[in-house]
Design an enzyme around this catalytic site. Structure first.
Site, PDB file in Angstrom:
ATOM      1  N   LYS A  27      -4.119  16.121  -7.148  1.00  0.00           N
ATOM      2  CA  LYS A  27      -3.418  16.235  -8.435  1.00  0.00           C
ATOM      3  C   LYS A  27      -2.767  17.614  -8.580  1.00  0.00           C
ATOM      4  O   LYS A  27      -1.686  17.727  -9.157  1.00  0.00           O
ATOM      5  CB  LYS A  27      -4.375  15.949  -9.594  1.00  0.00           C
ATOM      6  CG  LYS A  27      -4.881  14.497  -9.612  1.00  0.00           C
ATOM      7  CD  LYS A  27      -3.750  13.480  -9.703  1.00  0.00           C
ATOM      8  CE  LYS A  27      -4.261  12.046  -9.831  1.00  0.00           C
ATOM      9  NZ  LYS A  27      -3.176  11.055  -9.967  1.00  0.00           N
ATOM     10  N   TYR A  45      -9.758  14.806  -4.852  1.00  0.00           N
ATOM     11  CA  TYR A  45      -8.965  14.289  -5.984  1.00  0.00           C
ATOM     12  C   TYR A  45      -8.231  15.425  -6.700  1.00  0.00           C
ATOM     13  O   TYR A  45      -7.029  15.347  -6.963  1.00  0.00           O
ATOM     14  CB  TYR A  45      -9.897  13.561  -6.955  1.00  0.00           C
ATOM     15  CG  TYR A  45      -9.186  12.917  -8.136  1.00  0.00           C
ATOM     16  CD1 TYR A  45      -8.590  11.672  -7.999  1.00  0.00           C
ATOM     17  CD2 TYR A  45      -9.117  13.558  -9.371  1.00  0.00           C
ATOM     18  CE1 TYR A  45      -7.935  11.078  -9.068  1.00  0.00           C
ATOM     19  CE2 TYR A  45      -8.472  12.969 -10.443  1.00  0.00           C
ATOM     20  CZ  TYR A  45      -7.890  11.731 -10.296  1.00  0.00           C
ATOM     21  OH  TYR A  45      -7.236  11.143 -11.353  1.00  0.00           O
ATOM     22  N   ASP A  77       0.888  -1.163   0.000  1.00  0.00           N
ATOM     23  CA  ASP A  77       0.000   0.000   0.000  1.00  0.00           C
ATOM     24  C   ASP A  77       0.929   1.216   0.000  1.00  0.00           C
ATOM     25  O   ASP A  77       1.665   1.441   0.968  1.00  0.00           O
ATOM     26  CB  ASP A  77      -0.862  -0.046   1.280  1.00  0.00           C
ATOM     27  CG  ASP A  77      -1.754   1.180   1.441  1.00  0.00           C
ATOM     28  OD1 ASP A  77      -1.470   2.223   0.798  1.00  0.00           O
ATOM     29  OD2 ASP A  77      -2.710   1.104   2.226  1.00  0.00           O
ATOM     30  N   VAL A  78       0.915   1.985  -1.101  1.00  0.00           N
ATOM     31  CA  VAL A  78       1.901   3.071  -1.241  1.00  0.00           C
ATOM     32  C   VAL A  78       1.727   4.181  -0.204  1.00  0.00           C
ATOM     33  O   VAL A  78       2.636   4.998  -0.024  1.00  0.00           O
ATOM     34  CB  VAL A  78       1.889   3.687  -2.668  1.00  0.00           C
ATOM     35  CG1 VAL A  78       2.306   2.657  -3.704  1.00  0.00           C
ATOM     36  CG2 VAL A  78       0.537   4.305  -2.999  1.00  0.00           C
ATOM     37  N   ASN A  91       2.175   5.737 -10.248  1.00  0.00           N
ATOM     38  CA  ASN A  91       0.877   5.701 -10.926  1.00  0.00           C
ATOM     39  C   ASN A  91      -0.304   5.496  -9.984  1.00  0.00           C
ATOM     40  O   ASN A  91      -1.392   6.012 -10.245  1.00  0.00           O
ATOM     41  CB  ASN A  91       0.890   4.574 -11.969  1.00  0.00           C
ATOM     42  CG  ASN A  91      -0.502   4.219 -12.432  1.00  0.00           C
ATOM     43  OD1 ASN A  91      -1.112   4.939 -13.227  1.00  0.00           O
ATOM     44  ND2 ASN A  91      -1.054   3.129 -11.910  1.00  0.00           N
TER      45      ASN A  91
HETATM   46  C1  BGC Z   1     -10.112  10.901 -13.485  1.00  0.00           C
HETATM   47  C2  BGC Z   1     -11.222  10.330 -14.338  1.00  0.00           C
HETATM   48  C3  BGC Z   1     -11.760  11.378 -15.283  1.00  0.00           C
HETATM   49  C4  BGC Z   1     -10.649  12.084 -16.035  1.00  0.00           C
HETATM   50  C5  BGC Z   1     -11.151  13.255 -16.863  1.00  0.00           C
HETATM   51  C6  BGC Z   1      -9.084  11.508 -14.387  1.00  0.00           C
HETATM   52  O1  BGC Z   1      -8.008  11.998 -13.646  1.00  0.00           O
HETATM   53  O2  BGC Z   1      -9.556   9.873 -12.676  1.00  0.00           O
HETATM   54  O3  BGC Z   1     -12.261   9.846 -13.501  1.00  0.00           O
HETATM   55  O4  BGC Z   1     -12.632  10.769 -16.221  1.00  0.00           O
HETATM   56  O5  BGC Z   1      -9.678  12.563 -15.124  1.00  0.00           O
HETATM   57  O6  BGC Z   1     -12.028  14.080 -16.152  1.00  0.00           O
END
Ligand code: BGC
Length: 268
Positions: free
Chosen positions: A170, A166, A66-67, A93
């Site tokens: 990123k 999310y 598990d990273v 990744n």
């Molecule tokens: C997400 C996907 C999404 C895509 C474009 C990705 O980083 O994990 O769920 O479809 O971005 O929005």
């Protein structure tokens, strides 16, 4: 590109038993690298991929970790070090989504996403960098002492309602990668990101599975098709090769134009 451009190099791909990670592992192997297939669940998928790669004459092994857990990451890199003597290419990744409306977003969902998507990159890159610096340049293998590729997302720059955890992870990957690139350059370790757009993988199944969802997703992609893990695998294999030796500290978007603000083609 030399079809065996990664010959003699040892790669580790996190989250390599499905989706983009699997595509990357296959592409690195096709370019001549030995590949560690990291996984955290579904050991049978990792074992199957390793068997396929071995059948093609590639040195491969599956390692569970598990990273987001320091001890598990250290143990995995320790095993790779004893088995293969080091690492030349790390592909960070492993990533996941835990989507929720912001007012419903739990601390657990926040921590799980930041833990895997960002802390996981830190722990793996730190272990890889220590090993790469310890060994130094092997000029007969590559012009760089090591390559680190982070798999980011178009959501490094595109805000995403309902996915604040999310998108924040990123966005963090962007500055993590650049600061690391600045720090590791004197060691001749190249650090870059590939930022995929919409790729058909399990993470976004709901966005492409039905004809209606697919049509709506395609309105966001000027190039008119959804990407595949092979699209990302080829880009990573090239970025890790000496053909890309002067590329350092960059995020390369592989997204069919998703970052081009497609809604402005008809408006504004
Ligand atoms: C997400 C996907 C999404 C895509 C474009 C990705 O980083 O994990 O769920 O479809 O971005 O929005």
């Amino acid at each position: 590109m030399d079809r065996q451009s990664l010959r003699g190099q040892r790669a580790l791909v996190t989250g390599a038993n499905s989706g983009i990670g699997e595509g990357v592992a296959r592409a690195l192997a096709a370019a001549g690298a030995s590949v560690v297939v990291n996984f955290v669940s579904k050991p049978e998928a990792a074992a199957k991929l390793v068997e396929e790669l071995k059948t093609d004459g590639v040195d491969a092994m599956a390692l569970r970790a598990d990273v987001s857990k320091e001890a598990e990451v250290e143990a995995m890199f320790g095993e790779m070090q004893s088995a293969w003597g080091g690492i030349d290419i790390l592909v960070n990744n492993a990533g996941l989504q835990r989507d929720a409306a912001f007012t419903e977003l739990t601390l657990e969902q926040w921590n799980t996403v930041l833990g895997v998507n960002l802390t996981g990159m830190f722990l793996c890159a730190r272990a890889a960098a220590r090993s790469m610096i310890g060994r130094g340049l092997r000029a007969e293998i590559s012009r760089a002492a090591g390559k680190i590729v982070c798999i980011s997302s178009v959501h490094e720059v595109i805000p995403w309602a309902g996915h604040v955890n999310y998108a924040a992870s990123k966005g963090g990957v962007g500055m993590f990668m650049k600061s690391l690139a600045q720090e590791l350059a004197p060691h001749r370790i190249r650090v870059n990101s590939i930022a995929p757009g919409a790729i058909t993988t399990p993470i976004n199944r709901a966005a492409w599975e039905t004809p209606e969802a697919r049509a709506s997703l395609l309105t966001l992609i000027p190039y008119g098709r959804i990407g595949t893990p092979e699209d990302i695998g080829r880009a990573v294999a090239w970025l890790a090769s000496d053909d890309a030796d002067y590329i350092h500290g960059q995020t390369i978007y592989v997204d069919g134009g998703m970052t081009l603000y497609p809604e402005f083609a008809q408006a504004g």
